[in-house]
Design an enzyme around this catalytic site. Structure first.
Site, short mmCIF file in Angstrom:
data_model
loop_
_atom_site.label_atom_id
_atom_site.label_comp_id
_atom_site.label_asym_id
_atom_site.label_seq_id
_atom_site.Cartn_x
_atom_site.Cartn_y
_atom_site.Cartn_z
N ALA A 130 91.69 15.32 40.73
CA ALA A 130 91.10 15.40 39.39
C ALA A 130 90.29 14.14 39.12
CB ALA A 130 92.19 15.56 38.35
N VAL A 132 88.83 11.59 35.58
CA VAL A 132 89.15 11.26 34.19
C VAL A 132 87.90 10.78 33.47
CG1 VAL A 132 90.54 9.81 32.67
CG2 VAL A 132 91.52 10.68 34.81
N ASP A 281 103.99 8.65 43.00
CA ASP A 281 102.63 8.40 43.50
C ASP A 281 102.17 7.03 43.02
OD1 ASP A 281 100.39 9.05 44.94
OD2 ASP A 281 99.43 10.21 43.35
#
Length: 514
Positions: A130, A132, A281
């Site tokens: 993804a 941002v 992560d």
């Protein structure tokens, strides 16, 4: 399709001249030289780190994540490669703004200006799954908007199928293939990656972690704006901090780097042993530092969890390592079933001692936990030790934590920092507070079961009597008398249990009322 993907991977490896990395085996080294001669026409205008990074970016999200992990292990790979791979943490090439706008409007069923007062067209961060963008809501709140990459679910599915194929091949051609359970490891990894592909789960993870650290003393977690979240878009509070990898900037802001390193270890062990829920992560692209020295967590797509058994087993092993009690380490492995029951404890203990003893009483800068893991892996093969897929995310996160600690403070002693926390945890597990907590959790079940105990006892006795109504010989009669005596003994035990249960219920009820 997966075979086409495999051919594409080979093409990318050749395109970026990555055969030079296979130098650990003489035969493979000869193969690499042969490939270089055959494909002599490939350009030489980029260094090896850049070529490796570009290859991983071309191969997609799964391979990018592998590069992210490698970038934290500066003790295992050359610095020029580590520096280049660090760019994978939040500088993956972004997808076009038009695609982002299309995903947002498709998700909300509204135009962008109806949702946000302002929206930055340039992404602030771009990762493997993804990217941002910063934005402002109509009520004036500054937010960060996370958007899934177009068609990313299809890409992930293809790579996972390829990993399954590679795992099956490893089981067939590698002597350690079955013991390492590669297909189960891939399945565990896929389970966690799936949560990254649903931003509602990402938002739920963020909210849960924020609740666990609601005191905000060491860790700040952004607030989730649920009215603006769906599977493809997540909107959360905009955070202001410095990436944890920018150590010189942190020093200029007068952040205590040694405290920062220790706090990172404490946050990790708090997540694992207090909450059984941890950020899995933790590469530098997902961690920032506020101006007051507190950590800021980012990106909650991959989170790990542990059962009580796994947690207690890990704590027992860590503490045994701290005490250099390798006998208890070996015993814990055998009792947990990680190694066969017929394993010689003495031999296993000595093997563990030979691996772990050299690391103690040394600062982190003199210890390579990567090499330690390799030696443990080599040792485990002698005892048919199985890899535990449920702990894959924890092992990966521990490597991340070590990499972060090494980057901040090379003198940090990971064991010394963690030992007091683990001792406190183990004492709490055996203390009166843990007993009271367990009783509270079991109280509703006991309360539900207690009224049924007389009926259950009656059914048990009736069943026992019905089995002894047949015509009996002398031996049968003696056996019957013996069974009756046993039955009476059990009856006394059960009645005693009922009494104790009722007494405990009354004590707990008094505790609640108080």
């Amino acid at each position: 399709m997966k075979y086409i993907r495999l051919i594409y991977i080979i093409y990318i490896l050749l395109k970026y001249r990555l055969e030079e990395f296979i130098i650990f085996n003489r035969k493979l080294n000869l193969l690499a030289r042969f490939i270089s001669i055959i494909f002599f026409f490939r350009p030489h205008n980029k260094n090896r780190g850049t070529r490796l990074r570009l290859a991983l970016e071309n191969l997609g999200p799964i391979f990018v994540k592998f590069g992210q992990l490698l970038s934290t292990r500066r003790d295992l790979i050359p610095l020029d490669i580590a520096d280049e791979l660090a760019l994978l943490q939040d500088q993956v090439p972004p997808f076009p703004y038009k695609d982002a706008e299309k995903i947002i409007t498709g998700s909300y069923g509204k135009s962008l200006d109806k949702i946000f007062k302002s929206f930055d067209t340039k992404p602030i961060a771009s990762a493997s799954v993804a990217q941002v963008h910063f934005a402002t809501l109509h009520d004036g709140k500054d937010v960060a908007v996370k958007i899934l990459r177009p068609n990313i679910k299809h890409v992930i599915d293809k790579d996972i199928k390829l990993l399954y194929l590679i795992a099956r091949l490893l089981e067939l051609i590698w002597s350690d293939g079955k013991r390492l359970r590669p297909r189960e490891v891939v399945a565990e990894f896929y389970k966690h990656v799936q949560s990254e592909l649903n931003l509602m789960l990402d938002a739920a993870n963020c909210s849960r972690l924020g609740e666990n650290f609601k005191d905000k003393k060491l860790l700040i977690v952004p607030e989730v704006y649920w009215d603006f979240c769906n599977e493809d878009v997540m909107v959360m509070e905009r955070m202001h901090g410095t990436p944890i990898s920018h150590v010189e900037t942190l020093r200029k802001k007068k952040i205590n780097i040694k405290d920062l390193a220790r706090n990172g270890v404490e946050i990790f062990f708090t997540q694992v042993f207090r909450d059984s829920f941890f950020h899995a992560d933790m590469h530098p692209g997902n961690i920032q530092v506020a101006d007051d020295g507190r950590y800021i967590a980012m990106d909650f797509g991959i989170m790990g969890s542990l059962s009580e058994n796994d947690k207690n087993y890990l704590a027992r092993n860590f503490l045994a390592f701290f005490k250099r009690d390798y006998h208890d380490v070996a015993l814990a492995h055998i009792e947990s079933g990680w190694v066969p029951k017929d394993t010689s404890i003495d031999e296993f203990e000595n093997a563990i001692r030979s691996v772990c003893e050299p690391i103690f009483n040394k600062p982190l800068k003199e210890i390579s936990f990567g090499r330690l893991l390799i030696r443990l892996f080599q040792t485990s093969r002698r005892f048919n030790m199985e890899i535990q897929p449920q702990l894959t995310m924890l092992q990966k996160t521990l490597l991340n934590v070590e990499g972060l600690g090494r980057n901040l403070d090379p003198d940090l002693d990971l064991w010394e920092t963690a030992a007091p926390f683990l001792k406190k945890y183990m004492s709490e597990q055996k203390g009166i507070k843990h007993i009271i907590k367990s009783l509270k959790n079991e109280f509703p079940h006991w309360l539900h079961l207690t009224p049924k105990l007389p009926r259950l006892i009656h059914e048990f006795l009736e069943k026992s009597n019905s089995q002894n109504k047949n015509v009996m010989t002398k031996d049968d009669f003696e056996s019957f008398l013996k069974s009756q005596r046993n039955q009476t003994r059990w009856f006394k035990i059960i009645i005693t249990f009922i009494g104790i249960t009722l007494l405990v219920n009354l004590v707990i009820l008094f505790y609640f009322i108080k």
